[in-house]
Design a protein around this motif. Structure first.
Motif, PDB file in Angstrom:
ATOM      1  N   LYS A  89      10.307  -3.126  -2.840  1.00 31.31           N
ATOM      2  CA  LYS A  89      11.697  -3.302  -2.403  1.00 31.31           C
ATOM      3  C   LYS A  89      12.255  -1.993  -1.838  1.00 31.31           C
ATOM      4  CE  LYS A  89      14.325  -6.894  -2.650  1.00 31.31           C
ATOM      5  NZ  LYS A  89      14.282  -7.792  -1.539  1.00 31.31           N
ATOM      6  N   THR A  90      11.899  -0.874  -2.468  1.00 31.56           N
ATOM      7  CA  THR A  90      12.354   0.436  -1.981  1.00 31.56           C
ATOM      8  C   THR A  90      11.712   0.741  -0.626  1.00 31.56           C
ATOM      9  OG1 THR A  90      12.606   1.211  -4.256  1.00 31.56           O
ATOM     10  CG2 THR A  90      12.483   2.897  -2.550  1.00 31.56           C
ATOM     11  N   GLU A 139       0.833  -1.206   0.000  1.00 32.92           N
ATOM     12  CA  GLU A 139       0.000   0.000   0.000  1.00 32.92           C
ATOM     13  C   GLU A 139       0.864   1.251   0.000  1.00 32.92           C
ATOM     14  OE1 GLU A 139      -3.919  -1.666   2.444  1.00 32.92           O
ATOM     15  OE2 GLU A 139      -2.245  -0.783   3.579  1.00 32.92           O
ATOM     16  N   ILE A 140       1.941   1.237   0.753  1.00 33.09           N
ATOM     17  CA  ILE A 140       2.866   2.376   0.794  1.00 33.09           C
ATOM     18  C   ILE A 140       3.514   2.556  -0.585  1.00 33.09           C
ATOM     19  CG2 ILE A 140       5.002   3.284   1.800  1.00 33.09           C
ATOM     20  CD1 ILE A 140       4.204   1.776   4.402  1.00 33.09           C
ATOM     21  N   ALA A 141       3.901   1.440  -1.195  1.00 34.85           N
ATOM     22  CA  ALA A 141       4.520   1.500  -2.524  1.00 34.85           C
ATOM     23  C   ALA A 141       3.571   2.153  -3.529  1.00 34.85           C
ATOM     24  CB  ALA A 141       4.912   0.100  -2.982  1.00 34.85           C
ATOM     25  N   LEU A 142       2.299   1.783  -3.485  1.00 37.09           N
ATOM     26  CA  LEU A 142       1.323   2.392  -4.397  1.00 37.09           C
ATOM     27  C   LEU A 142       1.135   3.879  -4.101  1.00 37.09           C
ATOM     28  CD1 LEU A 142      -1.495  -0.310  -4.636  1.00 37.09           C
ATOM     29  CD2 LEU A 142      -0.021   0.497  -6.483  1.00 37.09           C
ATOM     30  N   THR A 143       1.039   4.224  -2.828  1.00 36.37           N
ATOM     31  CA  THR A 143       0.818   5.617  -2.430  1.00 36.37           C
ATOM     32  C   THR A 143       1.988   6.504  -2.830  1.00 36.37           C
ATOM     33  OG1 THR A 143      -0.501   4.889  -0.549  1.00 36.37           O
ATOM     34  CG2 THR A 143       0.334   7.131  -0.468  1.00 36.37           C
ATOM     35  N   LEU A 144       3.191   6.055  -2.588  1.00 35.38           N
ATOM     36  CA  LEU A 144       4.390   6.865  -2.875  1.00 35.38           C
ATOM     37  C   LEU A 144       4.937   6.646  -4.286  1.00 35.38           C
ATOM     38  CD1 LEU A 144       6.297   6.522   0.537  1.00 35.38           C
ATOM     39  CD2 LEU A 144       4.785   8.371  -0.204  1.00 35.38           C
ATOM     40  N   GLU A 145       4.313   5.715  -5.001  1.00 38.42           N
ATOM     41  CA  GLU A 145       4.724   5.385  -6.369  1.00 38.42           C
ATOM     42  C   GLU A 145       6.180   4.949  -6.427  1.00 38.42           C
ATOM     43  OE1 GLU A 145       3.650   8.831  -8.669  1.00 38.42           O
ATOM     44  OE2 GLU A 145       1.525   8.358  -8.553  1.00 38.42           O
TER      45      GLU A 145
END
Length: 162
Positions: free
Chosen positions: A143-144, A133-139
Motif C-alpha cells: 500500500k505504501t 517486489e519493491i515492498a520486499l526490497t524497501l521493507e
C-alpha cells in the motif's frame, strides 16, 4: 553461357547488330514491369553487361538478354529493400533530437524528485520490479509502494506539464 571474352572489331559489330535487333523487343518486355524511362535504362545496362560475351557463343539471344535484364531488376530491388530496411530503423534527426530532449528533461525531473518517491519510481519503471517486489526490497507495505508511486507520477506530471 560462356566465359567473358575481349571484344574485337567483330564483337563490336555483333553487339551493335544484337542491340539493333533485340533492344526494341527487350524495351517492350521491360516497360510493363518498370515503366518506359527505367526500361530504357535497363536495356542500356543489359547491353553493357552483355558486351564481354562473344556473340557466336550466344545460342538464344532473347533468353540471354532477358536473363541479364531480370538479374539487373532483381539486384535493384534488393538494393531498394536493403535501403528501406536501413532507413526504417533510423529515426530522422528531428525525431532523434526530440527524443534526446525528452530524455534529458525526464532525467532532470526524476533527479529533482524527493528520494522517497524516486526510489519506488525508478525500481518500478526502470528496474522492472513489481509493487510486491519493491515492498520486499524497501521493507515497506505494498500500500505504501502504491501511495509513493502515485505521488511520483503526480510529481512528474506537474513538472512535465501533462
Amino acid at each position: 553461357m560462356t566465359e567473358a571474352k575481349q571484344l574485337g572489331a567483330d564483337g563490336r559489330d555483333g553487339l551493335n547488330r544484337l542491340y539493333r535487333q533485340y533492344a526494341p523487343w527487350l524495351g517492350r518486355r521491360l516497360r510493363a514491369r518498370v515503366g518506359p524511362d527505367a526500361a530504357a535504362d535497363v536495356v542500356q545496362e543489359t547491353y553493357i553487361r552483355a558486351a564481354p560475351y562473344a556473340l557466336a557463343d550466344i545460342r538464344h539471344p532473347k533468353a540471354f538478354l532477358l536473363r541479364i535484364a531480370m538479374n539487373l531488376l532483381r539486384d535493384e530491388s534488393r538494393r531498394e529493400a536493403r535501403k528501406n530496411r536501413e532507413t526504417e530503423g533510423a529515426p530522422s534527426p528531428e525525431v532523434e533530437a526530440a527524443h534526446q530532449f525528452d530524455h534529458v528533461l525526464l532525467s532532470q525531473v526524476i533527479r529533482s524528485m524527493p528520494p522517497l518517491y524516486r526510489n519506488v519510481f525508478v525500481l518500478n519503471r526502470f528496474g522492472g520490479m513489481t509493487y510486491p517486489e519493491i515492498a520486499l526490497t524497501l521493507e515497506i507495505s505494498v500500500k505504501t509502494v502504491e501511495w509513493r508511486m502515485a505521488r511520483a507520477i503526480e510529481y512528474c506530471a506537474s513538472r512535465l506539464d501533462l
